[in-house]
Design an enzyme around this catalytic site. Structure first.
Site, PDB file in Angstrom:
ATOM      1  N   ARG A  47       2.932   3.122   0.045  1.00 16.09           N
ATOM      2  CA  ARG A  47       1.757   3.084  -0.843  1.00 16.09           C
ATOM      3  C   ARG A  47       0.440   2.838  -0.117  1.00 16.09           C
ATOM      4  O   ARG A  47      -0.617   2.864  -0.744  1.00 16.09           O
ATOM      5  CB  ARG A  47       1.957   2.004  -1.898  1.00 16.09           C
ATOM      6  N   HIS A  75       6.313  -3.147  -0.464  1.00 10.91           N
ATOM      7  CA  HIS A  75       5.091  -3.388   0.286  1.00 10.91           C
ATOM      8  C   HIS A  75       5.132  -4.746   0.966  1.00 10.91           C
ATOM      9  O   HIS A  75       6.120  -5.476   0.843  1.00 10.91           O
ATOM     10  CB  HIS A  75       3.835  -3.209  -0.575  1.00 10.91           C
ATOM     11  N   CYS A 176       1.488  -9.007  -8.298  1.00 16.20           N
ATOM     12  CA  CYS A 176       1.127  -7.737  -8.946  1.00 16.20           C
ATOM     13  C   CYS A 176       0.360  -7.977 -10.246  1.00 16.20           C
ATOM     14  O   CYS A 176      -0.365  -7.103 -10.709  1.00 16.20           O
ATOM     15  CB  CYS A 176       2.370  -6.920  -9.276  1.00 16.20           C
TER      16      CYS A 176
END
Length: 187
Positions: A47, A75, A176
């Protein structure tokens, strides 16, 4: 796109500077950006690419920006996060430990580390709150019992376990769902 505009409006209302990436080849996921308070580490993952890291470096010229390959996991913050000033919480897997070693080699700063058995448990949120001090949001003992025991070693912290089971199903984590802003609000 609607979430982006909503967040942009909120940040503008706080008089924060917004830098937009206009290079169509650049990708930068917030889950790949770890700010230590002194420097940035950017995970190069599915990403986030080198061009995205370069744009971040251009936007924050006063800070060093180092890239770290993310060989496994979604990630960088899938296996590490800041657990406090100078404290990196890191998973115990081999890819997590390799990434930490790279970060230590690239940095002029020395960080303490708190190693948790479960990589996903390393994704936590640190806040230094007035009248509360060090506060750490971390996954629950129900999710990661062995990692929860490690967090209990942080005696000077207010530890707040947060259930993350539903977010994990869609590759989500505590960071997130967070935008931390160091600014006093006019309430």
């Amino acid at each position: 796109m609607r979430k982006t505009e909503t967040l942009k409006t909120a940040l503008k209302d706080l008089n924060l500077n917004i830098v937009e990436m206009t290079d169509e080849n650049a990708t930068l996921d917030g889950g790949d950006v770890l700010f230590t308070g002194r420097e940035f580490f950017v995970g190069l993952s599915k990403r986030t690419n080198q061009r995205g890291a370069e744009i971040l470096a251009d936007a924050f010229k006063d800070y060093a920006v180092s890239t770290v390959p993310v060989l496994e996991g979604l990630h960088l913050k899938s296996f590490c996060s800041m657990g406090g000033p100078g404290l990196i919480v890191i998973g115990s897997s081999e890819p997590a430990q390799k990434a930490l070693k790279i970060m230590q080699q690239m940095s002029d700063h020395r960080y303490d580390k708190l190693t948790v058995p479960d990589d996903l448990a390393a994704n936590c949120i640190y806040m230094n709150l007035p009248n509360k001090g060090h506060v750490l949001l971390h996954p629950t003992a129900e999710q990661y019992p062995e990692s929860a025991k490690v967090f209990e070693k942080l005696k000077d912290y207010m530890l707040i376990p947060v259930c993350n089971m539903q977010k994990v199903k869609v590759d989500g984590a505590l960071t997130c769902c967070s935008v931390l802003i160091d600014k006093k609000a006019n309430i």
